[in-house]
Design a protein around this motif. Structure first.
Motif, PDB file in Angstrom:
ATOM      1  N   HIS B  77       2.794  -5.572   5.025  1.00  0.00           N
ATOM      2  CA  HIS B  77       4.115  -4.954   4.976  1.00  0.00           C
ATOM      3  C   HIS B  77       4.402  -4.527   3.551  1.00  0.00           C
ATOM      4  CE1 HIS B  77       5.434  -5.898   9.055  1.00  0.00           C
ATOM      5  NE2 HIS B  77       4.938  -7.111   8.920  1.00  0.00           N
ATOM      6  N   CYS B 112      10.648  -1.584   4.745  1.00  0.00           N
ATOM      7  CA  CYS B 112       9.192  -1.682   4.715  1.00  0.00           C
ATOM      8  C   CYS B 112       8.613  -0.362   4.230  1.00  0.00           C
ATOM      9  CB  CYS B 112       8.658  -2.011   6.097  1.00  0.00           C
ATOM     10  SG  CYS B 112       6.897  -2.342   6.046  1.00  0.00           S
ATOM     11  N   VAL B 114       5.115   0.075   4.035  1.00  0.00           N
ATOM     12  CA  VAL B 114       3.737   0.203   4.506  1.00  0.00           C
ATOM     13  C   VAL B 114       3.790   0.318   6.029  1.00  0.00           C
ATOM     14  CG1 VAL B 114       1.486  -0.912   4.696  1.00  0.00           C
ATOM     15  CG2 VAL B 114       2.827  -1.180   2.602  1.00  0.00           C
ATOM     16  N   CYS B 116       3.629  -0.173   9.584  1.00  0.00           N
ATOM     17  CA  CYS B 116       3.213  -1.441  10.195  1.00  0.00           C
ATOM     18  C   CYS B 116       3.411  -1.458  11.705  1.00  0.00           C
ATOM     19  CB  CYS B 116       3.970  -2.604   9.546  1.00  0.00           C
ATOM     20  SG  CYS B 116       5.753  -2.503   9.746  1.00  0.00           S
ATOM     21  N   HIS B 120       8.389   0.506  12.367  1.00  0.00           N
ATOM     22  CA  HIS B 120       8.290   0.384  10.910  1.00  0.00           C
ATOM     23  C   HIS B 120       9.415   1.066  10.118  1.00  0.00           C
ATOM     24  CE1 HIS B 120       7.038   1.344   6.874  1.00  0.00           C
ATOM     25  NE2 HIS B 120       6.949   2.605   7.225  1.00  0.00           N
ATOM     26  N   MET B 123      12.440  -1.167   9.857  1.00  0.00           N
ATOM     27  CA  MET B 123      12.310  -2.550   9.397  1.00  0.00           C
ATOM     28  C   MET B 123      13.131  -2.651   8.110  1.00  0.00           C
ATOM     29  SD  MET B 123       8.805  -4.592   8.728  1.00  0.00           S
ATOM     30  CE  MET B 123       8.735  -6.011   7.637  1.00  0.00           C
TER      31      MET B 123
HETATM   32 CU   LIG Z   1       6.473  -3.538   7.908  1.00  0.00          CU
END
Ligand SMILES: [Cu+2]
Ligand code: SF4
Lengths: 442, 159
Positions: B77, B112, B114, B116, B120, B123
């Protein structure tokens, strides 16, 4: 340019290119939404351009260029640019009882129930776009002209509603010229263009909501009576809401409610609600769906009804509460649009950099067409965003309040009861604004 | 929030009302908020997992020092703090530590950075650095707008 018959069809053809790319990427590309052209270009780029620039700036301009009804319309016309004047297809009339916004309201709510999935799953997003196009084509074969756009398209409904805020309008110069003009080429069509595909008689056009900005009447009118005007933003909101219908009022209420629910679900810190909305489990989604529908269809309209009724009791007006419910609904529009702009600006500037990667690697397969595949995700203006959103929301409230006062004055030109009737509406608008402010900034 | 009496005789009250309104707006926008707060240091462990941070909301005060231990309990993450533009990447099992001073007030999302999974982009957690002036000032403006609008309408009627 607007006067060329090629203008609309060519714009649609051009947009069919990204449309096709988006659908293809959605169906074939990576399942990671933020790496898929289909998601990034539809839900980040298109959505932001639509809600932040097109609707507030140019009203229904999206409907001018939208590719979704294009195949059906071209089939009716047996041609792309300047086909037959007498349209093909069964040309049925849309049933009278559905000649309103209820189908659009229902369609929007159904899509909204699945919006988190549509927004994050490329294949679902592509299926929705293809599905809408399929319905549009089917309806073009069965029903006359742009019946789909006018009465069914779930996007067209709110674009139309919020287009009333825009500072431009298509209108006739002199309505009397229309009354006296026997042949009414804008309705029948002639060698210069089609009869109005949106089934509008320009001579009576009063609000942007009803006009699809297809520009045909600019070409067909033999009296040179149709013009596009710059005007005071929101001029339509001072017009009375026609008839006793409350479908438009409901559209405004549903959109306002969603402008609060969407950011709470998507941007809020509550992961459980996000999982419900993303249908991780059927039970969770059911809770979400019931909550969502209760809020949009019962709670928000109910509170607004109470506000209207309370003001109504103190007014000298002899109109019904239902009528007041309808009339004051125009006051919900600037704030609702502002809330959607705040939402869309935040989402687009935060995630806009994904577009740079997606354009080089539309399917997420590792291509690097323009050398931008590895551009890192960077939110733009993240420090200024709360100030931008606060300014947008407070301005929206301001314009909504002004609209509510205008409605109040129109209902009672003496002004004797305007303050009393409008105060509960103002309180409703203020409450919505404070919820939005505290959700975004608090 | 009415800032003027409807005196229906001359034009002066309108003028005075406008000036009063302007002063009120300026006050709401500009008057500094007094703070008597001694900065402290927070040691916070933030756990990232699909698709949430725990804790998902943090409240601290301006001037505080924040020492974050960032961990992931499933996949890789990221952590990006809006406004502060602090960014870190965290792999499962290898926690990251970093420190910053909370010099800007307001609410800042941490998100976040990255990719994921499907959720995502959503997040998200939130850091509130008090005193959160912006939300109070904006709310104040909203309330003044309502008050001024209704007072203006009342006055227009009585003039
Ligand atoms: Cu993430
Ligand atoms: S053709 Fe022109 S003048 Fe005639 S009715 Fe239509 S808009 Fe009016």
């Amino acid at each position: 340019m607007l006067l060329s018959r090629a203008f609309q069809p060519v714009s649609m053809l051009l947009l069919l290119v990204p449309y096709t790319l988006a659908v293809t990427a959605g169906l074939l590309g990576t399942s990671a939404g933020n790496r898929n052209f289909g998601i990034v270009f539809v839900w980040i780029v298109w959505w932001a351009v639509l809600m932040v620039l097109l609707v507030p700036g140019l009203g229904r301009a999206w409907c001018t260029v939208c590719p979704i009804p294009a195949p059906g319309e071209w089939m009716q016309r047996r041609g792309i640019i300047g086909g037959v004047v007498k349209l093909r297809g069964m040309g049925l009339r849309w049933p009278r009882r559905f000649r309103n916004m209820w189908v659009q309201n229902a369609g929007f709510l159904i899509m909204a129930l699945f919006s988190t999935v549509i927004l994050t799953r490329p294949s679902v997003s592509a299926a929705v776009i293809v599905g809408l196009t399929g319905v549009a084509v089917g309806m073009s074969l069965l029903f006359e002209k742009r019946t789909f756009c006018k009465y069914v398209c779930p996007v067209g409904g709110f674009i139309g509603l919020y287009s009333m805020v825009a500072p431009i309008e298509l209108r006739v110069r002199d309505a009397q010229v229309c009354v006296e003009h026997r042949s009414k080429d804008c309705i029948t069509g002639n060698e210069n263009g089609y009869g109005c595909p949106w089934m509008v008689y320009p001579g009576k056009l009063g609000r942007n909501l009803d006009c699809g900005l297809c520009t045909e009447c600019l070409k067909t009118c033999t009296m040179d009576n149709v013009v596009i005007n710059l005007r005071r933003p929101g001029a339509d909101l001072a017009q009375p809401v026609p008839g006793k219908r409350i479908d438009e009022a409901f559209k405004a209420l549903i959109m306002l409610a969603c402008s609060i629910i969407y950011p709470a679900v998507l941007f809020g810190p509550w992961a459980t609600i996000k999982e419900w909305a993303a249908i991780d489990s059927f039970g969770g989604w059911l809770i979400y769906a019931v909550g969502f529908l209760t809020a949009t269809v019962v709670v928000v309209p109910g509170l607004y009804w109470l506000a209207v009724a309370r003001g109504h009791r103190r007014s000298s007006s002899n109109l019904t509460v239902r009528r007041a419910f309808n009339e004051y609904s125009h006051a919900l529009i600037p704030l609702g649009l502002a809330a959607w702009i705040a939402f869309s600006v935040g989402f687009a500037l935060t995630n806009g950099s994904y577009a740079l990667a997606a354009i080089s690697d539309p399917l997420g397969w590792g291509w690097n067409l323009f050398g931008t595949r590895d551009v890192a995700w960077t939110p733009y203006l993240s420090g200024a965003m709360p100030f931008i959103q606060a300014a947008i929301l407070v301005s929206g409230l301001f314009f909504s309040l002004r609209t509510s006062l205008k409605v109040g004055l129109r209902r009672d030109p003496s002004g004797a009861t305007t303050v009393q009737t409008t105060t509960p509406i103002a309180a409703f608008l203020l409450a919505a604004t404070l919820i939005l402010l505290w959700m975004y900034l608090g | 929030m009415s800032q003027q009496d409807p005196t229906p005789t001359s034009r002066r009250p309108i003028h005075a009302g406008r000036v009063g309104l302007l002063l009120l707006v300026l006050a709401v926008l500009l008057v500094p908020v007094p703070t008597s707060h001694t900065p402290r240091t927070h040691h916070i462990t933030i756990d990232a997992s699909q698709f949430e941070y725990s804790p998902s909301r943090l409240a601290i005060n301006q001037g505080d020092t924040v020492h974050v231990t960032l961990a992931s309990s499933d996949v890789v993450h990221g952590f990006f703090l809006d406004g502060y533009e602090i960014e870190h990447r965290v792999e499962p099992g290898i926690s990251q530590e970093f420190t910053f001073v909370a010099d800007r007030t307001g609410k800042f999302h941490y998100r976040c950075s990255v990719t994921c999974g499907p959720l995502h982009p959503f997040m998200i957690g939130e850091l509130v650095v008090g005193p959160n002036e912006l939300v109070w000032r904006a709310s104040g403006l909203a309330i003044i707008a309502v008050g001024a609008m209704l007072a203006g309408a009342r006055q227009r009627r009585s003039v």
